[in-house]
Write an enzyme that holds these catalytic residues in place. Sequence first.
Site, short mmCIF file in Angstrom:
data_model
loop_
_atom_site.label_atom_id
_atom_site.label_comp_id
_atom_site.label_asym_id
_atom_site.label_seq_id
_atom_site.Cartn_x
_atom_site.Cartn_y
_atom_site.Cartn_z
N GLU A 142 -8.92 -41.99 10.14
CA GLU A 142 -10.03 -40.97 10.16
C GLU A 142 -10.38 -40.36 11.80
OE1 GLU A 142 -13.53 -42.27 8.20
OE2 GLU A 142 -12.89 -42.08 6.39
N GLU A 187 -9.43 -44.46 0.75
CA GLU A 187 -10.73 -44.86 0.96
C GLU A 187 -11.66 -44.05 -0.54
OE1 GLU A 187 -12.88 -45.45 4.36
OE2 GLU A 187 -11.33 -46.12 5.14
C1 FCB Z 1 -15.13 -44.55 6.58
C2 FCB Z 1 -14.39 -45.70 7.31
C3 FCB Z 1 -14.71 -47.19 6.87
C4 FCB Z 1 -16.22 -47.17 6.16
C5 FCB Z 1 -16.39 -46.26 5.10
C6 FCB Z 1 -17.76 -46.41 4.31
O1 FCB Z 1 -15.35 -43.45 7.26
O2 FCB Z 1 -13.29 -45.56 7.23
O3 FCB Z 1 -14.21 -48.06 7.88
O4 FCB Z 1 -16.96 -47.37 7.11
O5 FCB Z 1 -16.46 -45.11 5.81
#
Ligand code: FCB
Length: 487
Positions: free
Chosen positions: A211, A395
Amino acid sequence: MTGDVTRVSTRSARSTSEEEGASTSEEEGRSTSEREGASTSEEEGRSTSEEEGSFWWGAATAAYQIEGAVTADGRGPSIWDTFSAEPGRVADGSSGANACDSYTRWPEDVELLSGLGANAYRFSIAWPRVQPLGHGRVNPGGLAYYDRLVDGLLERGIAPFATLFHWDLPQPLEDAGGWLVRDTAERFAEYAAVVADALGDRVACWGTLNEPFVHMALGYAFGTHAPGRVLLLDAFAAGHHQLLGHGLAVQALRSAGDVPVMLVNNLTPVRATSASPEDAAAAQVYDAFHNRMFLDTVLLGSYPDVLAEAEGAVARDGDLDTIAQPLDLLGVNYYNPTLVTAPGADNPLPFEIVPIEDHPTTGFGWPVVPEGLTELLVGLRDTYGDALPPVVITENGCSYPDEPGPDGTIDDAARIAYLDAHIDAVGAARDAGVDVRGYLAWSLLDNFEWAEGYTQRFGLTHVDFATGDRTPKASYAWFRDRIARDW
Ligand code: FCB
């Protein structure tokens, strides 16, 4: 910016507006055991996960959020050690100093993954363990931890997906300018080569950066994450140098072997509050910063036009050629869409983020909009066409404050509903022809949620942070069954 933009809006709104007056809103066949099954690369005749009819199912974590042991075996300090030690930076005054103590308890975590039936695990490698100074001297004690972890995963038939940078920059590099300086990009490639040399014979997939948008925005524009700088639009340099570091690292990884490589982006569908030209323009510029800055550059070799001025101030000839290295996969982290409106008169930014009101929210206050994930994935395919590599959801998940009931079980029904709806949203995108190869839930464990400390629990597994005890939640058993169903 949460994931997510919400994080951008909620987290940045808190500190920027209060501290700086700069508000952004008002307020597998599961095979994989060994490299052949674990690879998505077709070089050397290895087959892709899709060709095998297999799909990557698993969970994700990040080093600083779970490992603890911040001084063990020669690890150097990171920007998160420094930042969380400053009063007021982290909601509950905590840090990742102990976290889930996965540095010691990793065999339990591998066991949890195995019990899920996961065939992939996305974790990150702490640069300050490998190179405590951020360059030069390599620390064998730190590398040995990842060596053990990777072998432990492979013994259980779980493909190691290793991210090289999940926000824990070695402090000495921050002292030299952090991602605002080009040199950090060169150092990142040097580190990537070290890790590839040590683990490239067993890792199934490399992720370069996690990210870069969120790190740029929260770390450098709004200062709610480490390193805590409040540069607003001047944070662009931290984004550009991360992208450059990504490109250089891909080159280094490729020279070390043929392990598939991806970039992991936080992406969000951007919506305008109205069809007015002002709101539409604000949405367009936000979309450029959040999404297209980290997609057009990497996939098309150019910045979006609206970022031309910022690009001109930082980029050098040849940078975009370096950044646009071909990728095997694109990692997509999705949490929620973002609603944008034209900025108010006193807003120094060209957009303003507003809350999405017409959806339920998670414990974090993030809106639950599963259809946004289908929209995002189909939109990627429509926008980038053949330039889009196969996608892995690296994620997706939600925080809810569920604690054990009187009988010790944790009934996190809302998380089950969230995951079920979002996996179905991925299925809808696949049905529409988007090539999605995996779904990795965030997160395996409750963990240190950055500026929120231990107040936001994202885990399939509850962690008692006083004892380190792990207790699978109801969502863990549900996800195990969903994985077994394999769509
Ligand atoms: C993302 C991050 C991860 C975690 C999630 C909830 O942006 O990559 O580390 O904090 O959010």
